[in-house]
Design a protein around this motif. Structure first.
Motif, PDB file in Angstrom:
ATOM      1  N   ALA A  59       0.827  -1.203   0.000  1.00  0.00           N
ATOM      2  CA  ALA A  59       0.000   0.000   0.000  1.00  0.00           C
ATOM      3  C   ALA A  59       0.859   1.250   0.000  1.00  0.00           C
ATOM      4  O   ALA A  59       1.978   1.263   0.525  1.00  0.00           O
ATOM      5  N   THR A  60       0.340   2.296  -0.608  1.00  0.00           N
ATOM      6  CA  THR A  60       0.933   3.617  -0.484  1.00  0.00           C
ATOM      7  C   THR A  60      -0.163   4.578  -0.054  1.00  0.00           C
ATOM      8  O   THR A  60      -1.228   4.637  -0.663  1.00  0.00           O
ATOM      9  N   GLY A  61       0.091   5.279   1.030  1.00  0.00           N
ATOM     10  CA  GLY A  61      -0.892   6.212   1.550  1.00  0.00           C
ATOM     11  C   GLY A  61      -0.518   7.632   1.190  1.00  0.00           C
ATOM     12  O   GLY A  61      -0.536   8.038   0.034  1.00  0.00           O
ATOM     13  N   HIS A  62      -0.120   8.381   2.182  1.00  0.00           N
ATOM     14  CA  HIS A  62       0.174   9.793   1.963  1.00  0.00           C
ATOM     15  C   HIS A  62       1.578   9.991   1.383  1.00  0.00           C
ATOM     16  O   HIS A  62       1.779  10.837   0.518  1.00  0.00           O
ATOM     17  N   ARG A  63       2.541   9.216   1.849  1.00  0.00           N
ATOM     18  CA  ARG A  63       3.892   9.213   1.267  1.00  0.00           C
ATOM     19  C   ARG A  63       4.489   7.831   1.471  1.00  0.00           C
ATOM     20  O   ARG A  63       4.247   7.158   2.458  1.00  0.00           O
ATOM     21  N   GLY A  64       5.341   7.410   0.516  1.00  0.00           N
ATOM     22  CA  GLY A  64       6.048   6.154   0.667  1.00  0.00           C
ATOM     23  C   GLY A  64       5.189   4.933   0.404  1.00  0.00           C
ATOM     24  O   GLY A  64       3.991   5.023   0.138  1.00  0.00           O
ATOM     25  N   VAL A  65       5.827   3.756   0.468  1.00  0.00           N
ATOM     26  CA  VAL A  65       5.180   2.473   0.184  1.00  0.00           C
ATOM     27  C   VAL A  65       5.542   1.497   1.297  1.00  0.00           C
ATOM     28  O   VAL A  65       6.694   1.437   1.727  1.00  0.00           O
ATOM     29  N   GLY A  66       4.563   0.740   1.743  1.00  0.00           N
ATOM     30  CA  GLY A  66       4.805  -0.264   2.769  1.00  0.00           C
ATOM     31  C   GLY A  66       4.231  -1.599   2.360  1.00  0.00           C
ATOM     32  O   GLY A  66       3.385  -1.693   1.460  1.00  0.00           O
ATOM     33  N   GLY A  67       4.688  -2.647   3.038  1.00  0.00           N
ATOM     34  CA  GLY A  67       4.187  -3.989   2.764  1.00  0.00           C
ATOM     35  C   GLY A  67       4.033  -4.778   4.041  1.00  0.00           C
ATOM     36  O   GLY A  67       4.610  -4.431   5.081  1.00  0.00           O
ATOM     37  N   SER A 106      19.239   4.826  -1.638  1.00  0.00           N
ATOM     38  CA  SER A 106      19.292   4.093  -2.887  1.00  0.00           C
ATOM     39  C   SER A 106      18.603   4.900  -3.978  1.00  0.00           C
ATOM     40  O   SER A 106      18.360   6.102  -3.836  1.00  0.00           O
ATOM     41  N   ARG A 107      18.242   4.253  -5.050  1.00  0.00           N
ATOM     42  CA  ARG A 107      17.620   4.938  -6.188  1.00  0.00           C
ATOM     43  C   ARG A 107      16.578   4.017  -6.822  1.00  0.00           C
ATOM     44  O   ARG A 107      16.776   2.803  -6.915  1.00  0.00           O
ATOM     45  N   GLY A 108      15.456   4.608  -7.243  1.00  0.00           N
ATOM     46  CA  GLY A 108      14.442   3.851  -7.978  1.00  0.00           C
ATOM     47  C   GLY A 108      13.660   2.859  -7.146  1.00  0.00           C
ATOM     48  O   GLY A 108      13.143   1.874  -7.675  1.00  0.00           O
ATOM     49  N   CYS A 109      13.518   3.111  -5.836  1.00  0.00           N
ATOM     50  CA  CYS A 109      12.751   2.209  -4.972  1.00  0.00           C
ATOM     51  C   CYS A 109      11.245   2.383  -5.212  1.00  0.00           C
ATOM     52  O   CYS A 109      10.789   3.435  -5.656  1.00  0.00           O
ATOM     53  N   LEU A 110      10.488   1.336  -4.874  1.00  0.00           N
ATOM     54  CA  LEU A 110       9.032   1.460  -4.911  1.00  0.00           C
ATOM     55  C   LEU A 110       8.556   2.687  -4.149  1.00  0.00           C
ATOM     56  O   LEU A 110       7.592   3.344  -4.537  1.00  0.00           O
ATOM     57  N   ASP A 111       9.230   2.999  -3.048  1.00  0.00           N
ATOM     58  CA  ASP A 111       8.855   4.103  -2.179  1.00  0.00           C
ATOM     59  C   ASP A 111       8.747   5.425  -2.928  1.00  0.00           C
ATOM     60  O   ASP A 111       7.885   6.248  -2.615  1.00  0.00           O
ATOM     61  N   VAL A 112       9.614   5.649  -3.911  1.00  0.00           N
ATOM     62  CA  VAL A 112       9.619   6.920  -4.635  1.00  0.00           C
ATOM     63  C   VAL A 112       9.168   6.787  -6.087  1.00  0.00           C
ATOM     64  O   VAL A 112       9.065   7.781  -6.792  1.00  0.00           O
ATOM     65  N   GLU A 113       8.896   5.559  -6.519  1.00  0.00           N
ATOM     66  CA  GLU A 113       8.461   5.339  -7.898  1.00  0.00           C
ATOM     67  C   GLU A 113       6.957   5.107  -8.005  1.00  0.00           C
ATOM     68  O   GLU A 113       6.396   5.229  -9.093  1.00  0.00           O
ATOM     69  N   THR A 114       6.282   4.773  -6.876  1.00  0.00           N
ATOM     70  CA  THR A 114       4.860   4.428  -6.983  1.00  0.00           C
ATOM     71  C   THR A 114       4.012   5.063  -5.884  1.00  0.00           C
ATOM     72  O   THR A 114       2.905   4.594  -5.604  1.00  0.00           O
ATOM     73  N   ASP A 115       4.497   6.135  -5.248  1.00  0.00           N
ATOM     74  CA  ASP A 115       3.684   6.784  -4.223  1.00  0.00           C
ATOM     75  C   ASP A 115       2.956   7.985  -4.830  1.00  0.00           C
ATOM     76  O   ASP A 115       3.142   8.315  -6.011  1.00  0.00           O
TER      77      ASP A 115
END
Length: 408
Positions: free
Chosen positions: A225-233, A268-277
């Motif tokens: 899921a991604t809510g307001h910022r970032g991605v978690g699992g 890092s670079r290109g993480c789900l956290d910054v690519e799909t939030d």
């Protein structure tokens, strides 16, 4: 004590160890009748009746001994069981990058009352948690309900056993802030009874969905899921959250899905956290995020009102492809029997389910032979409901002990 009362007490004594399991069955909707409760517990009908009566006496469930018979049915219908709508509640709290929310939550995952706090989140965790607990205390005073505990959903991995927020990347809180201790102190200071718990927001969303929502019945449930910022699992195995050796499992936001992509807060670079939030979606759609409402609300609004806009359509396809790549890697490693998506990811699934499922199937070892079901989360405020689950767990484990009922 007369003979009938003695017999009832004997049956209850035999079934006392079943009180917790019985309450959980009603709590999760798996025992809507006494007949089902009897079968699920593997006890006699009389013992199941005594257990249900004790839970009703504790103010936790209601027993309808005279339900109407269904059309065409024969025989006397079984007593119906439901959580008591007027029973005790727990205080649930959630903090995210755009503010906080407090709620009162009853058994069955029912949100009784809620109070949003759209504020700039302070750098001081104690100040923010004091505000959210204060909002919850106001709800309690207005409701007049008994509170049996409190739970907090934090936007960070929560290290165990210390209860520290290891990486609140999207808040200005210091790494390692003792959020569980601070939350418990604020709960006690507000005069709220019961134990206080803290967990990661996506872990708690997964727990809530497994018990009350889209994850019901899954044995190996993956939530992303991604809510307001970032991605978690999160991963739920056989009804229990898999949190790893120290509470830090399933930090899926830091899977690389685009080696040449955006710099991530983790270094890092290109993480789900910054690519799909939501921020990534707005940027990909060529929109400048505004301060008026949350990034999630802005992203949802674009998806729902401008789906045919070329920029929005391109951003949707880009994020679906990145998300699908990440999900495929997780499928290869975890082999879940169901995936549920929350926040903006739920909206992306709704926007183009076939594209997302095709990317996962094409990139996963097992996808081409049938694929894993990918479903949207179904609960509103599932992290809040999950925080409430933490607070309800002692009652589910031992209703008599948690509620202070004395032996007769």
């Amino acid at each position: 004590m007369n003979g009938k009362a003695t017999t009832t007490r004997t049956r209850l004594d035999r079934g006392r160890s079943a009180l917790g399991p019985a309450l959980e069955l009603v709590h999760t909707g798996r025992a809507p009748t006494r007949a089902v409760l009897t079968a699920e517990l593997g006890v006699t009908r009389a013992t199941a009746g005594a257990v249900a009566a004790e839970l009703e006496a504790l103010g936790l469930i209601r027993v309808d001994s005279n339900p109407g018979a269904a059309a065409g049915s024969q025989g006397r219908p079984s007593h119906r069981l439901a959580v008591d709508d007027n029973g005790p509640v727990v205080l649930a709290a959630q903090v995210h990058a755009d503010g906080f929310r407090a709620a009162l939550v009853g058994l069955g995952g029912r949100i009784v009352a809620t109070a949003p706090g759209c504020v700039t989140v302070s750098e001081d965790p104690a100040q923010v948690l004091g505000e959210v607990v204060g909002a919850g205390a106001e709800l309690l005073r207005a409701s007049g309900r008994r509170c049996v505990g409190a739970g907090l959903a934090a936007p960070s991995a929560v290290a165990e056993p210390e209860g520290t927020a290891l990486n609140p990347l999207h808040l200005a809180w210091p790494a390692g802030a003792p959020v569980r201790e601070i939350f418990a102190e604020q709960v006690r200071a507000a005069g709220i009874e019961g134990p206080a718990f803290t967990g990661n927001d996506v872990n708690l969303a997964a727990l809530a969905e497994h018990r009350h929502g889209a994850g019901r019945g899954a044995q190996h449930l993956l939530c992303v899921a991604t809510g307001h910022r970032g991605v978690g699992g999160a991963l739920v195995l056989d009804g229990r959250l898999h949190t790893g050796s120290s509470g830090l499992a399933l930090e899926v936001g830091h899977l690389t899905v685009n080696p040449d992509g955006r710099p991530c807060y983790c270094g890092s670079r290109g993480c789900l956290d910054v690519e799909t939030d939501p921020l990534a979606f707005l940027v990909a759609a060529g929109r400048d995020p505004g301060p008026e409402v949350s990034l999630l609300a802005q992203s949802r609004d674009l998806l729902r009102t401008r789906p045919d806009d070329p920029g929005v359509r391109a951003a949707t396809e880009e994020l679906i492809d990145r998300l699908g790549l990440g999900l495929a890697g997780l499928v290869n490693i975890l082999n879940p029997d169901r995936i549920i998506l929350g926040g903006l990811h739920r909206e992306l699934l709704d926007a183009d389910p076939e594209r997302l499922r095709a990317v996962v199937a094409d990139r996963s070892l097992w996808g081409r032979s049938g694929g894993v079901p990918i479903l949207p989360c179904t609960l509103d405020h599932n992290s809040l409901v999950g925080a409430a689950e933490l607070a309800w767990q002692p009652v589910l484990d031992d209703p008599l002990g948690a509620l202070g009922r004395k032996e007769a």
